[in-house]
Design a protein around this motif. Structure first.
Motif, short mmCIF file in Angstrom:
data_model
loop_
_atom_site.label_atom_id
_atom_site.label_comp_id
_atom_site.label_asym_id
_atom_site.label_seq_id
_atom_site.Cartn_x
_atom_site.Cartn_y
_atom_site.Cartn_z
N GLY A 363 0.82 -1.22 0.00
CA GLY A 363 0.00 0.00 0.00
C GLY A 363 0.85 1.25 0.00
O GLY A 363 0.55 2.22 -0.71
N ALA A 364 1.92 1.25 0.78
CA ALA A 364 2.83 2.39 0.81
C ALA A 364 3.56 2.54 -0.52
O ALA A 364 3.73 3.64 -1.04
CB ALA A 364 3.83 2.24 1.95
N ALA A 365 4.00 1.42 -1.09
CA ALA A 365 4.69 1.48 -2.38
C ALA A 365 3.77 2.04 -3.46
O ALA A 365 4.19 2.85 -4.29
CB ALA A 365 5.18 0.08 -2.77
N ARG A 366 2.51 1.62 -3.44
CA ARG A 366 1.54 2.17 -4.40
C ARG A 366 1.32 3.66 -4.18
O ARG A 366 1.24 4.44 -5.13
CB ARG A 366 0.22 1.41 -4.29
CG ARG A 366 0.23 0.04 -4.90
CD ARG A 366 -1.14 -0.63 -4.79
NE ARG A 366 -1.23 -1.79 -5.66
CZ ARG A 366 -2.32 -2.53 -5.80
NH1 ARG A 366 -3.42 -2.24 -5.11
NH2 ARG A 366 -2.33 -3.57 -6.63
N ALA A 367 1.21 4.06 -2.92
CA ALA A 367 1.00 5.47 -2.61
C ALA A 367 2.17 6.31 -3.11
O ALA A 367 2.00 7.48 -3.48
CB ALA A 367 0.80 5.66 -1.11
N MET A 368 3.36 5.71 -3.13
CA MET A 368 4.56 6.40 -3.59
C MET A 368 4.82 6.19 -5.09
O MET A 368 5.84 6.65 -5.61
CB MET A 368 5.78 5.90 -2.80
CG MET A 368 5.73 6.24 -1.32
SD MET A 368 7.03 5.38 -0.38
CE MET A 368 8.50 6.17 -1.06
N GLN A 369 3.90 5.49 -5.77
CA GLN A 369 4.08 5.19 -7.20
C GLN A 369 5.34 4.34 -7.43
O GLN A 369 6.02 4.47 -8.46
CB GLN A 369 4.17 6.49 -8.01
CG GLN A 369 3.03 7.46 -7.78
CD GLN A 369 1.71 7.01 -8.39
OE1 GLN A 369 1.68 6.49 -9.48
NE2 GLN A 369 0.62 7.22 -7.66
N LEU A 370 5.62 3.43 -6.49
CA LEU A 370 6.80 2.58 -6.60
C LEU A 370 6.45 1.09 -6.66
O LEU A 370 7.32 0.24 -6.43
CB LEU A 370 7.76 2.83 -5.42
CG LEU A 370 8.51 4.16 -5.44
CD1 LEU A 370 9.36 4.32 -4.19
CD2 LEU A 370 9.38 4.30 -6.69
N GLU A 371 5.19 0.76 -6.97
CA GLU A 371 4.85 -0.64 -7.13
C GLU A 371 5.67 -1.24 -8.27
O GLU A 371 5.85 -0.62 -9.31
CB GLU A 371 3.35 -0.80 -7.42
CG GLU A 371 2.92 -2.26 -7.51
CD GLU A 371 1.42 -2.44 -7.65
OE1 GLU A 371 0.96 -3.60 -7.60
OE2 GLU A 371 0.71 -1.43 -7.82
N GLY A 372 6.18 -2.43 -8.04
CA GLY A 372 7.08 -3.05 -9.01
C GLY A 372 8.53 -2.86 -8.62
O GLY A 372 9.40 -3.64 -9.02
N THR A 373 8.78 -1.80 -7.85
CA THR A 373 10.13 -1.56 -7.32
C THR A 373 10.22 -2.01 -5.87
O THR A 373 11.21 -2.64 -5.46
CB THR A 373 10.47 -0.06 -7.41
OG1 THR A 373 10.45 0.34 -8.77
CG2 THR A 373 11.86 0.23 -6.84
N LEU A 374 9.20 -1.71 -5.10
CA LEU A 374 9.16 -2.01 -3.67
C LEU A 374 7.82 -2.61 -3.29
O LEU A 374 6.85 -2.53 -4.04
CB LEU A 374 9.35 -0.72 -2.85
CG LEU A 374 10.62 0.08 -2.98
CD1 LEU A 374 10.51 1.35 -2.15
CD2 LEU A 374 11.81 -0.73 -2.50
N GLY A 375 7.77 -3.18 -2.10
CA GLY A 375 6.48 -3.46 -1.46
C GLY A 375 5.97 -4.87 -1.56
O GLY A 375 5.08 -5.25 -0.79
N ASN A 376 6.49 -5.68 -2.48
CA ASN A 376 6.09 -7.09 -2.51
C ASN A 376 7.21 -7.91 -3.15
O ASN A 376 8.30 -7.41 -3.41
CB ASN A 376 4.75 -7.29 -3.21
CG ASN A 376 4.76 -6.98 -4.70
OD1 ASN A 376 5.81 -6.70 -5.28
ND2 ASN A 376 3.59 -7.03 -5.31
N PHE A 377 6.92 -9.19 -3.40
CA PHE A 377 7.93 -10.09 -3.93
C PHE A 377 7.68 -10.42 -5.40
O PHE A 377 7.93 -11.54 -5.84
CB PHE A 377 8.01 -11.37 -3.08
CG PHE A 377 8.42 -11.13 -1.66
CD1 PHE A 377 9.42 -10.22 -1.34
CD2 PHE A 377 7.82 -11.83 -0.62
CE1 PHE A 377 9.82 -10.01 -0.03
CE2 PHE A 377 8.21 -11.63 0.70
CZ PHE A 377 9.20 -10.71 1.00
#
Length: 437
Positions: A363-377
């Motif tokens: 959720g934080a990675a998405r809020a920062m527009q960093l999904e795919g870079t951070l936040g999951n595996f």
């Protein structure tokens, strides 16, 4: 004899990560009771069931055995002030007197780069000890505070976002910059640090009352000129603050509207607190891609108010959890979940543990527009992860022994856990913290 590339590592434990928001998707998470995480060159190569993935591990590659523990993505703290580390837990009757009595005098010392570097090192130690691998960090008004912070985080190979506070009015003279100098310093810092290694820059006007119209205008211009930078500030934290903003900007529809008029509502903009927003404000945040950093320990400590999760979800606002140290009273995202749960209950809603872990990771990675870079595996994501020990304390060991579901286990970790639960922290595939027994 086969030679295994040194860049490949494998870790066996229970694995949990998310690919959607549990509030809106029935299949938002992946859970592997006996899981395997494979990392290559600092990025995720694979994550799944141990039995299915073991055959893909290169011959001769040792599997680090964390069985009995849980691996989750590293926590992401989207709003924290590193110059306030040493004034955490300072008593005051509210936000504004707290700023005057403790915050501003403490931040004065960050004119000294040696002091800034010393505090930055301690601050990063605390984050990693608590399992936080990425944070959106406020420096002081001094450009050298940000240089010191990024130098310390770069030396550790961390993915960090930070920025120099912009503040040219309604503050002590010893902390006051000018509209022009703040814009000049900010642009120089962007050139020096943004996208250098794993460092990212955030344009950082402190909040509306401490920035003149000219400074706000220049901050908005920078936000447009550098759209891949971040922007971080505060909004609608405290009712006295909201009244003050209305006196300063009587023509604006709301506190948030002031930022909107200067072009500061956009993707990668993170707004701390967001307690006293109205329906129009929430809709505008959702429309523009701006996100809320929810700071429950700080809001309770300063008596600022209770964030409304139900209304935020109704508007489909992007949101995340944050410590807001030093108004916040803990570096631990587990302790932050604890308080977030209680805030939600007091507002008449309910936060499942799965949702809380989502807000602190993907959720934080998405809020920062960093999904795919951070936040999951997901394959190719940066290998920032933590190892959680459900037996870290005698009480946790006794409580979790009887857990009948993943939700129950996560809830116990969130409500009873703290830094002691974090057995190890990895950043970019490298171990950067091991809990001392």
């Amino acid at each position: 004899m086969s030679i295994v590339p040194a860049s490949v590592q494998a870790y066996r434990a229970s694995l949990l990560h998310f690919h959607a928001d549990p509030a809106f998707s029935p299949d938002a998470h992946a859970w592997h009771q006996d899981g395997l995480l494979i990392v290559a060159d600092g990025k995720v190569l694979a994550a799944g069931d141990y039995a299915q993935l073991l055959a893909t591990v290169p011959p001769g590659c040792d599997v680090v055995d964390y069985r009995g523990k849980m691996i989750v993505p590293g926590f992401i703290d989207t709003h924290v002030h590193f110059p306030q580390t040493e004034m955490i837990a300072s008593p005051a009757p509210g936000l504004l007197p707290w700023l005057e009595t403790y915050t501003f005098p403490t931040e004065r010392a960050f004119e000294d780069p040696l002091h800034a570097r010393d505090v930055a090192e301690f601050f990063l130690d605390e984050l990693l000890r608590c399992g936080t691998t990425t944070a959106m960090v406020y420096g002081s008004v001094h450009a050298q505070s940000v240089d010191a912070f990024f130098a310390a985080s770069e030396a550790r190979g961390l993915r960090m976002v930070a920025g120099k506070v912009m503040m040219d009015r309604n503050c002590p003279e010893f902390l006051r910059d000018t509209a022009e100098s703040s814009a000049r310093d900010t642009e120089a810092l962007i050139g020096r640090w943004h996208k250098r290694g794993r460092s990212l820059y955030a344009i950082t006007p402190r909040f509306v009352p401490t920035s003149s119209d000219q400074q706000m205008h220049l901050a908005g211009e920078l936000a447009r000129a550098y759209p891949d930078t971040f922007l971080q500030t505060h909004v609608s934290e405290n009712q006295d603050e909201c009244r003050w903003v209305h006196q300063l900007h009587p023509q604006s529809r709301s506190y948030l509207d002031v930022y909107d008029q200067y072009g500061m509502l956009r993707p990668r903009a993170m707004y701390g607190h967001c307690i006293w927003l109205d329906e129009h404000d929430r809709a505008r945040m959702a429309e523009t891609g701006a996100a809320a950093a929810i700071c429950p320990t700080s809001n309770l400590f300063l008596g600022s108010g209770l964030f409304d999760f139900e209304q935020a979800d109704a508007a489909r606002m992007m949101m995340s959890l944050a410590t807001d140290v030093g108004g916040g009273t803990s570096f631990s995202m587990l302790q932050t979940m604890n308080e977030a749960y209680k805030v939600a209950r007091l507002k008449g809603s309910y936060l499942p543990a799965l949702r809380m872990f989502y807000l602190a990771t993907l959720g934080a990675a998405r809020a920062m527009q960093l999904e795919g870079t951070l936040g999951n595996f997901s394959v190719g994501a940066e290998a920032d992860f933590i190892v959680l020990d459900q037996k870290a304390t005698p009480l946790l060991e006794r409580r979790t022994a009887g857990c009948q579901s993943l939700e129950e286990l996560l809830f116990a970790l969130a409500l009873l856990g703290d830094d002691r639960v974090v057995a190890a922290t990895y950043s970019g595939g490298a171990c950067v913290h091991v809990r001392q027994q």
